[in-house]
Scaffold this motif. Structure first.
Motif: not given
Length: 210
Positions: A80-84, A156-160, A174-181
């Motif tokens: 069972k893949v952890d999709e998040e 990954a600072t935020n995911i929804k 669907a997913y929206t992910v915020t990435i900090k670099l």
């Protein structure tokens, strides 16, 4: 006789034009081929695969990228893949590979494309080559001195989850992910990137990254 001579001249001119056109097209093809060489053409090898999803790891990727690829392989082999977690990892990897320009061979060696939705890849490559990648000097001989960004950390600072609907494509998860670099040196490249993903069968694919 005059008509025949005129006809012959026209035929000769037409043949010359055709030959010139063929030579121009051949030259253009060769030029594009030489200037679109990627890291794969100059020695990068596939060192690991996730065949069920079509992902590959090449030898020229950064240590940070390689470590995340191993985590991705572990996540995707679970029953069972952890999709998040899956969404977070490929968002991080796509951003690392796209903005780490130091290991790219030319403006056409675009990073992160294996995670982009198939229908969006061509446009993604075109836009990248005319924006972020536009001024990358070629490095086919390994002697480039141009200073380019090196990504040293991502988070990954935020995911929804959200609903996606466009034309005949719908995805209620669907997913929206915020990435900090973080970079080895601040050269003015983005420090935060938004990544949006949708499902294609069991795969998650990126349709937006900015």
């Amino acid at each position: 006789m005059k008509k025949k001579r005129k006809l012959k001249k026209k035929v000769v001119v037409l043949i010359v034009l055709i030959i010139v056109l063929i030579m121009m097209l051949t030259g253009l093809f060769v030029y594009n081929r030489l200037h679109r060489q990627t890291s794969a053409d100059i020695g990068a090898k596939v060192v690991e695969k996730i065949p069920e999803y079509g992902y590959v790891l090449e030898s020229n990727k950064t240590k940070l990228y390689k470590s995340l690829f191993k985590k991705l392989a572990d996540v995707l082999k679970e029953e069972k893949v952890d999709e998040e977690e899956y969404a977070k990892l490929i968002s991080q990897m796509a951003v690392i590979d796209f903005y780490n320009l130091d290991n790219k061979t030319s403006k056409n060696d675009i990073g992160g494309t294996q995670f982009i939705r198939k229908q969006n890849v061509d446009n993604f490559i075109l836009q990248a080559s005319e924006t972020v990648y536009k001024y990358i000097e070629q490095n086919l001989d390994g002697k480039r001195t141009q200073e380019l960004p090196i990504v040293t950390a991502v988070e990954a600072t935020n995911i929804k989850q959200n609903k996606y609907s466009y034309k005949n494509v719908k995805d209620d998860k669907a997913y929206t992910v915020t990435i900090k670099l973080e970079y080895k040196k601040d050269l003015g490249y983005p420090k935060e990137v938004t990544v949006k993903l949708i499902h294609t069968d069991k795969k998650l694919e990126i349709y937006y990254m900015k």
